[in-house]
Design an enzyme around this catalytic site. Structure first.
Site, mmCIF file in Angstrom:
data_model
loop_
_atom_site.group_PDB
_atom_site.id
_atom_site.type_symbol
_atom_site.label_atom_id
_atom_site.label_comp_id
_atom_site.label_asym_id
_atom_site.label_seq_id
_atom_site.Cartn_x
_atom_site.Cartn_y
_atom_site.Cartn_z
ATOM 1 N N SER A 164 -53.446 -30.730 0.897
ATOM 2 C CA SER A 164 -52.305 -31.604 0.640
ATOM 3 C C SER A 164 -51.350 -31.591 1.844
ATOM 4 C CB SER A 164 -51.623 -31.163 -0.654
ATOM 5 O OG SER A 164 -50.779 -32.156 -1.149
ATOM 6 N N ARG A 223 -40.251 -31.628 -10.898
ATOM 7 C CA ARG A 223 -41.480 -30.854 -10.942
ATOM 8 C C ARG A 223 -42.430 -31.368 -12.026
ATOM 9 N NH1 ARG A 223 -45.131 -27.966 -8.104
ATOM 10 N NH2 ARG A 223 -46.146 -26.440 -9.424
ATOM 11 N N ASP A 261 -59.101 -36.617 -7.752
ATOM 12 C CA ASP A 261 -57.753 -36.558 -7.168
ATOM 13 C C ASP A 261 -57.218 -37.973 -7.018
ATOM 14 O OD1 ASP A 261 -55.470 -36.229 -5.655
ATOM 15 O OD2 ASP A 261 -56.449 -35.169 -3.995
ATOM 16 N N HIS A 273 -55.872 -33.408 -8.144
ATOM 17 C CA HIS A 273 -55.350 -32.941 -6.856
ATOM 18 C C HIS A 273 -55.312 -31.407 -6.787
ATOM 19 C CE1 HIS A 273 -53.184 -33.417 -3.120
ATOM 20 N NE2 HIS A 273 -52.161 -32.712 -3.553
ATOM 21 N N ASP A 274 -55.019 -30.771 -7.923
ATOM 22 C CA ASP A 274 -54.936 -29.305 -7.964
ATOM 23 C C ASP A 274 -56.257 -28.619 -7.642
ATOM 24 O OD1 ASP A 274 -52.327 -28.738 -8.349
ATOM 25 O OD2 ASP A 274 -52.464 -28.277 -10.485
#
Lengths: 198, 381
Positions: B154, B224, B319, B352-353
């Site tokens: 990222s 967040r 992602d 994405h994680d």
């Protein structure tokens, strides 16, 4: 290295930027990078073969060439190689066009389905051929678009491609004996072409 | 696979003192710059086995192992350790907290020596190139002139890419995971909403919340929560939560937390408050918005034509924050300049994680690539 890859390597000028489509474990690129001063890049769909390239330090993009070559710009390479791969693609014509888009010249090699052994198996024995150049049983083969030398040359002409060089191959993949050139479509087990745009 | 590195501590260095300040891309000067960092493994006698980890937006210097008394390891422990892809028996791994961060490296919550109060929004804006300047200064501080590799996911991947552009050939290998050469409008839109949440919090106080003794917790946790949604895939959220209710069988018919996914997001938002600063969040998201690695084609050609740096680009099929198209754009530009580039899209349901998770197929690729880089460097030496 496979003898037919040696023939292909012989068509590539030293120091070229080379893209090898369906590069497998990277045998041709290893030779070109280590001994011929080339900058090489591979494309390979199989994860196992991809990792074989990574372990050998060959730059490789995992992709299916039947989906085009979106990762490469027009004319990004001096030479694009399609070695013993065209017959395993789903759509050979778009693959050829993409090859000639990203490369200045293209090299295509394939087994010749017009070879007398193939004709014998089909015509006399009535069986799908299994040979050194066509080593798979019909039910196992990845080859779905087989062609003859005559077929390919006709397609190349239709696509506006000029044959700059042609090497005929013997069943063991080496360059064929001179007499084969008299009736290539019957006597050559395979062929490798250096193609340019007209 | 592999073992944990065990107990680790964060160290600190002052890299840019008053007589040698950091010149930022904006023209602003910054001094001193304190940098928090951790190292794992042993640096070779010839200093050739250093691998730099660049962390993502909300990471920190604690990438692997355990701090004293902690029950959770560093953020990238799955990939760093003896026998793991970033094998600490072979590599000397360095991870530092980013400039502008809030975990031991100079950032907006640091005291401005000129005023004696925290910088707040008076902290100068900076770029990914500036982050790289600090990484390179830390390398010089550690006596490393040519890192074997830099690795990041990222925003971390963006730093790795920028490093390869700013210092051509300095990195032996560059590993860029689920990153982008420039954000899309959608990417920037998510950042914008996150910042709106923070700056719209009544306790934000123009960034001077620390002096006022308050914190924009509501805004930061909302930011967040929003960002967290973009880090997961729809599939992983469905598998994890579905439409299940929290602790009951029938809906409450109110606006309090009722669904499990709401409870999870609230927890993510709240636990984030313990480790992150609102101003740092503003600055680091802005850095990403402005990042445009290939904006100057002349500079890109100068950096990449004939580069000796070997690139590995990895994306994940689920992602959608930085989908595979972002990675392919990087690959296309690298390949157009003849840079040696290896690329694959790894299949993973986690969005994405994924780059933070123990996905064997992904670890295999990174491990094989780094091992080859190590062997090539050893053969060249």
């Amino acid at each position: 290295m496979r003898p037919d890859l040696r023939v292909v390597a012989g068509m590539i000028p030293e120091g070229s930027r080379v893209l090898d489509l369906g590069c497998g474990a990277g045998d041709l690129l290893v030779e070109l990078i280590a001994n011929r001063g080339c900058r090489g890049q591979g494309v390979e769909v199989s994860t196992e073969a991809f990792h074989a390239c990574v372990a050998r330090g060959i730059p490789v993009v995992q992709a299916d060439i039947d989906e085009g070559l979106p990762d490469f710009e027009d004319g990004a390479f001096d030479v694009v190689v399609l070695s013993q791969t065209l017959q395993a693609t789903r759509r050979p014509v778009p693959v050829l066009r993409e090859m000639m888009r990203v490369g200045r010249v293209g090299i295509v090699s394939f087994p010749n389905f017009g070879h007398w052994r193939v004709r014998f198996d089909l015509g006399v024995r009535g069986r799908m051929p299994v040979s050194a150049t066509l080593p798979y049983r019909w039910s196992e083969t990845p080859n779905i678009h087989l062609c003859t030398i005559r077929d390919f040359e006709e397609l190349a002409a239709t696509e506006g491609l000029r044959v700059a060089e042609r090497a005929l191959l013997a069943p063991d993949g080496r360059a064929a004996a001179a007499r084969v050139a008299r009736r290539p479509n019957l006597l050559a087990a395979g062929a490798a072409y250096l193609l340019t745009r007209d | 696979m592999g073992a944990s590195i065990g107990r680790v501590e964060t160290e600190s260095a002052v890299l840019f003192g008053p007589d040698g300040p950091l010149l930022l891309d904006s023209g602003a000067l910054l001094a001193p710059v304190e940098v928090a960092y951790e190292t794992y493994g042993t640096l070779d006698a010839d200093r050739s086995n250093a691998v730099v980890i660049c962390h993502a937006l909300t990471g920190d210097a604690h990438a692997a192992g355990y701090h004293d008394g902690a029950d959770r390891p560093g953020w990238w422990d799955t990939i760093i350790g003896p026998g793991r892809p970033l094998d600490t028996d072979r590599f000397f791994v360095v991870c530092s907290n980013l400039l502008g961060g809030c975990r031991g490296t100079t950032g907006p919550s640091s005291i401005d020596p000129a005023t004696g109060v925290p910088y707040g929004l008076r902290f100068p804006l900076f770029t990914v190139s500036d982050l790289v300047k600090v990484h390179r200064a830390l390398m010089a501080h550690l006596g490393i002139t040519r890192p074997l590799a830099a690795v990041g996911g990222s925003l971390g991947g963006m730093q790795v890419l920028q490093w390869a552009l700013d210092a051509p050939g300095e990195l032996g290998a560059a590993v860029v995971v689920c990153a982008s050469s420039r954000l899309s409008a959608q990417n920037i839109a998510f950042s914008a909403v996150a910042r709106e949440a923070i700056m719209g919090d009544p306790d934000f106080r123009g960034g001077d919340y620390a002096q006022a003794g308050v914190r924009p917790d509501r805004g930061l946790s909302t930011a967040r929560m929003l960002a967290h949604i973009t880090y997961l895939s729809e599939e992983s959220m469905r598998d994890k939560f579905g439409r299940r209710l929290q602790d009951r069988d029938t809906p409450r018919f109110g606006f309090d937390v009722d669904f499990q996914v709401e409870s999870y997001l609230r927890h993510q938002g709240e636990s984030f408050l313990r480790r992150f600063d609102a101003n740092s969040y503003l600055y680091l998201t802005r850095v990403m918005d402005y990042f445009d690695a290939f904006a100057d084609p002349v500079a890109v050609a100068r950096a990449l034509d004939g580069t000796s740096t070997r690139f590995l680009v990895v994306s994940f099929d689920s992602d959608w924050r930085f989908d595979t198209a972002h990675s392919r754009e990087i690959v296309r530009t690298l390949a157009a300049h003849g840079a040696p580039v290896t690329f694959r899209e790894v299949s993973s349901p986690y969005g994405h994680d994924s780059f933070l998770l123990d996905i064997p197929d992904y670890h295999r690729t990174v491990g094989a690539f780094l091992e080859r880089a190590r062997r090539s460097a050893a053969a060249a030496a």
